[in-house]
Motif scaffolding. Sequence first.
Motif, PDB file in Angstrom:
ATOM      1  N   UNK A 140       0.828  -1.193   0.000  1.00  0.00           N
ATOM      2  CA  UNK A 140       0.000   0.000   0.000  1.00  0.00           C
ATOM      3  C   UNK A 140       0.875   1.260   0.000  1.00  0.00           C
ATOM      4  N   UNK A 141       1.937   1.234   0.800  1.00  0.00           N
ATOM      5  CA  UNK A 141       2.810   2.410   0.861  1.00  0.00           C
ATOM      6  C   UNK A 141       3.401   2.701  -0.519  1.00  0.00           C
ATOM      7  N   UNK A 142       3.850   1.648  -1.194  1.00  0.00           N
ATOM      8  CA  UNK A 142       4.465   1.854  -2.507  1.00  0.00           C
ATOM      9  C   UNK A 142       3.425   2.334  -3.522  1.00  0.00           C
ATOM     10  N   UNK A 143       2.225   1.752  -3.475  1.00  0.00           N
ATOM     11  CA  UNK A 143       1.185   2.206  -4.408  1.00  0.00           C
ATOM     12  C   UNK A 143       0.857   3.677  -4.192  1.00  0.00           C
ATOM     13  N   UNK A 144       0.814   4.084  -2.928  1.00  0.00           N
ATOM     14  CA  UNK A 144       0.507   5.482  -2.615  1.00  0.00           C
ATOM     15  C   UNK A 144       1.570   6.416  -3.168  1.00  0.00           C
ATOM     16  N   UNK A 145       2.831   6.077  -2.885  1.00  0.00           N
ATOM     17  CA  UNK A 145       3.916   7.008  -3.198  1.00  0.00           C
ATOM     18  C   UNK A 145       4.342   6.887  -4.656  1.00  0.00           C
ATOM     19  N   UNK A 146       4.375   5.672  -5.166  1.00  0.00           N
ATOM     20  CA  UNK A 146       4.858   5.454  -6.533  1.00  0.00           C
ATOM     21  C   UNK A 146       3.825   4.679  -7.357  1.00  0.00           C
ATOM     22  N   UNK A 147       2.768   5.342  -7.811  1.00  0.00           N
ATOM     23  CA  UNK A 147       1.741   4.607  -8.559  1.00  0.00           C
ATOM     24  C   UNK A 147       2.258   4.016  -9.869  1.00  0.00           C
ATOM     25  N   UNK A 148       3.451   4.445 -10.296  1.00  0.00           N
ATOM     26  CA  UNK A 148       3.993   3.892 -11.557  1.00  0.00           C
ATOM     27  C   UNK A 148       4.488   2.465 -11.372  1.00  0.00           C
ATOM     28  N   UNK A 149       4.833   2.096 -10.141  1.00  0.00           N
ATOM     29  CA  UNK A 149       5.335   0.739  -9.897  1.00  0.00           C
ATOM     30  C   UNK A 149       4.148  -0.229  -9.893  1.00  0.00           C
ATOM     31  N   UNK A 150       4.292  -1.352 -10.587  1.00  0.00           N
ATOM     32  CA  UNK A 150       3.248  -2.373 -10.549  1.00  0.00           C
ATOM     33  C   UNK A 150       3.428  -3.212  -9.293  1.00  0.00           C
ATOM     34  N   UNK A 151       2.375  -3.328  -8.510  1.00  0.00           N
ATOM     35  CA  UNK A 151       2.457  -4.076  -7.254  1.00  0.00           C
ATOM     36  C   UNK A 151       1.332  -5.100  -7.227  1.00  0.00           C
ATOM     37  N   UNK A 152       1.622  -6.365  -7.601  1.00  0.00           N
ATOM     38  CA  UNK A 152       0.538  -7.341  -7.609  1.00  0.00           C
ATOM     39  C   UNK A 152       0.000  -7.589  -6.208  1.00  0.00           C
ATOM     40  N   UNK A 153      -1.316  -7.697  -6.120  1.00  0.00           N
ATOM     41  CA  UNK A 153      -1.966  -8.101  -4.893  1.00  0.00           C
ATOM     42  C   UNK A 153      -1.646  -9.578  -4.696  1.00  0.00           C
ATOM     43  N   UNK A 154      -1.292  -9.974  -3.478  1.00  0.00           N
ATOM     44  CA  UNK A 154      -1.014 -11.388  -3.222  1.00  0.00           C
ATOM     45  C   UNK A 154      -2.009 -11.929  -2.217  1.00  0.00           C
ATOM     46  N   UNK A 155      -2.186 -13.236  -2.215  1.00  0.00           N
ATOM     47  CA  UNK A 155      -3.002 -13.854  -1.170  1.00  0.00           C
ATOM     48  C   UNK A 155      -2.088 -14.182   0.007  1.00  0.00           C
ATOM     49  N   UNK A 156      -2.632 -14.820   1.018  1.00  0.00           N
ATOM     50  CA  UNK A 156      -1.825 -15.233   2.161  1.00  0.00           C
ATOM     51  C   UNK A 156      -1.013 -16.489   1.833  1.00  0.00           C
ATOM     52  N   UNK A 157      -1.298 -17.101   0.689  1.00  0.00           N
ATOM     53  CA  UNK A 157      -0.724 -18.411   0.400  1.00  0.00           C
ATOM     54  C   UNK A 157       0.374 -18.312  -0.664  1.00  0.00           C
ATOM     55  N   UNK A 158       1.623 -18.621  -0.308  1.00  0.00           N
ATOM     56  CA  UNK A 158       2.703 -18.504  -1.286  1.00  0.00           C
ATOM     57  C   UNK A 158       2.524 -19.415  -2.495  1.00  0.00           C
ATOM     58  N   UNK A 159       1.665 -20.453  -2.369  1.00  0.00           N
ATOM     59  CA  UNK A 159       1.418 -21.325  -3.523  1.00  0.00           C
ATOM     60  C   UNK A 159       0.711 -20.562  -4.652  1.00  0.00           C
ATOM     61  N   UNK A 160       0.091 -19.414  -4.332  1.00  0.00           N
ATOM     62  CA  UNK A 160      -0.600 -18.616  -5.362  1.00  0.00           C
ATOM     63  C   UNK A 160       0.333 -17.633  -6.076  1.00  0.00           C
ATOM     64  N   UNK A 161       1.537 -17.428  -5.541  1.00  0.00           N
ATOM     65  CA  UNK A 161       2.340 -16.295  -6.013  1.00  0.00           C
ATOM     66  C   UNK A 161       2.720 -16.406  -7.492  1.00  0.00           C
ATOM     67  N   UNK A 162       3.116 -17.609  -7.935  1.00  0.00           N
ATOM     68  CA  UNK A 162       3.527 -17.747  -9.339  1.00  0.00           C
ATOM     69  C   UNK A 162       2.364 -17.381 -10.247  1.00  0.00           C
TER      70      UNK A 162
END
Lengths: 100, 640
Positions: free
Chosen positions: B393-415
């Motif tokens: 959230x901090x990065x999205x606020x300050x640097x909206x140009x950076x892509x920040x994927x939303x992640x779940x709590x489960x690292x198996x979803x990250x890929x």
Amino acid sequence: MTLIVTVLRIDAKPEGKPTMLRAVGEARLIAIMRDTFDDDELVYRDDLTADDVIGWDSLSHVPFLATVEKSFGFRFTSAEIDSLKNIGELLDVILRRATI
Amino acid sequence: MSHLFALPWLLPTPPDFRARAKALARSSTPDETEARRLASYAMDFSDLEMLGKAVRAQVNSWGAKSGFTPFKIGIVSSHTMDYVAAALPGTGLRHGVLIDVVLADYGQAAQQLLEPASEFASRNLDGVLISLDYRALGFADLRLNAREAAETVSAAVDYVSSLADGVRNTIRATCILQTIVPPSHAIFGGLDARIPGSPRAMTERFNARLLQEVARGKDLVVDAAFLACQVGLHAWNDARGWHKAKLPASLDAVPLYADHIGRLLGAARGKARKCLVMDLDNTLWGGVIGDDGLEGLVLGQNSVVGEAHVALQRFILDLRRRGVVLAVCSKNEDATARLPFREHTEMVLEENQIAVFMANWSDKASNLREIAATLNIGIDSLVLLDDNAREREQVRQVLPEVAVPELTEDPADYITLLADAGYFEAVGLSEEDMARADFYQANSERISLQKVGNLEEYLRSLQMVATISSFDAIGRVRIVQLINKSNQFNLTTRRYSEGEVEAFENNPFKFCLRVRLADRFGDNGMISVVIFDIGSDEWSCDTWLMSCRVLGRRIEELVLATVASAASNAGAKRLVGTYIPTEKNALVAEHFAKLGFAKLSELADGASTWALDLETYRSPELPIRVVYANELSPAAVSHA
């Protein structure tokens, strides 16, 4: 949705009669139409058709129905889509089909 | 993780989205950053329509001086593409492209593309998408005659090929081809795949020929067939929508479909992301290195979570191979953050693969700025992968140009989330890409398959690497697991607790080793555990077990050679082994005999003891490269 559910249980009446449920359905449907067709002046009446609404054409009809489905939680059958003549009939289908 | 249709790597639209989109459309000084922010939400079709109106209203005020690059796309189709067209301008902002769409009436492809006086020819289009449906190409009906099927496919290929030539030569624009989505129903069933005239087989044959024969180097391809597979054909195809309005796909698919076109146009305009910035704790590995230490990290063979993190690292390594630059941004002491890269045996990524390593206590936005500056790339080239919602959230606020994927709590979803977001969409693989990934070539040579004639050649072709270590804290959990669950290849079936295994680690009268095995197909993890009791004349086998996955790989011989060498160096004369039969370990009844041990005795309960004379033992030549880790050397043992 919760409101509708409660009302339906107390107030389910035969189709067509103005009931409290129907009034709630009208309000929600007209809100969707105002948003979809971008016309805040739209007022509900049973015999309203696409001819009466600027912005309601065959192209916007498809997303309109999709929004109604999402909002009321059911899926129109092909026959229902074919049969709709005006908003009153659409509301009849919604009141019959909306999941509770 | 929500459905792919809902673009789960993006944040849901906030309640004030529509009001903000309307305000943007009306603004006399439209804010580019606000447009970017709005586009970064997971808009549904009606949200996209609304943002699209804002784009059309403001396209002139943004124009060339904005950070957006214009792209005027023409679409010819055999079906209703109006909804995709309406979704494209709003979607384009997400990928840094100002998309202007010119849509031909459906069924007007040839008229628009082959006629020099057509509207398309006069519109200065940057590209033309040829979007066709299986029904339009004659694949809807079963053709039982194989020759007729082949002719149908050939006719379709010829047709699309001439449309493509029209785009290239008459319209003089980039040709954007699209694979055909097959119908979701089968006629025979599984046999459809083998009947050349089934709708599915004709569609697949067409797609293969489209990519091989029609697509040229500079063309772009929207792989709609793969996208529909990812979603599921039943969800993608919408019979009712087809009958009602000739929709090529469910209306629910439109935001996703438009995003795939948008990311492709972005990539064609050089707007694809270039650098993946990775958080470390609970992103690359499970746990917090500063708190949990090396032994506490969850990474690798021991757990579901650990496997998920290893898989993620492998995926990221593949991204690097194709030229994506890697950076680290972690709130840690620098030395602590680097420790797993240097010492954890399960790490896939290596320190020298990280172009910029930022481990400090500054805020992430500042670090991201510095990473971009160090690499001399734009901030809009960065993707941040971070499990921590507050950091995101901090990065999205300050640097909206950076892509920040939303992640779940489960690292198996990250890929899935990282891949589905399409940040690194590519339109080709250039020499430059490959040069960036320095060991790409060496690796592909190693992997090239060879035919092998006999077992010995096969084993050599596996390019096995065994890593032999003494017991240590990092391996402990897996060692205990193997000791307590191995039944078949287990000579004595002695079970030990974690505390007992820990005590073995420092016991000078125990010779303990664990073996990991990797080969060209991947890492098998820890596959063997051996414990010998050290005596002055003889070493005696307490535990010898191995994973059955690696039977027949000559690992037993390697283990014996290692133990024999250590024992000889320590002055021992012979090795002694015991086989204790159970209901499950008949597999290893002859284990010691096969290794050249002589039987000393057989007891009433079936147990047998064996001995190997170290003075006559000669270690065999093995098709395995051996790496000794953590001071496991005969010298260290001889002091025992």
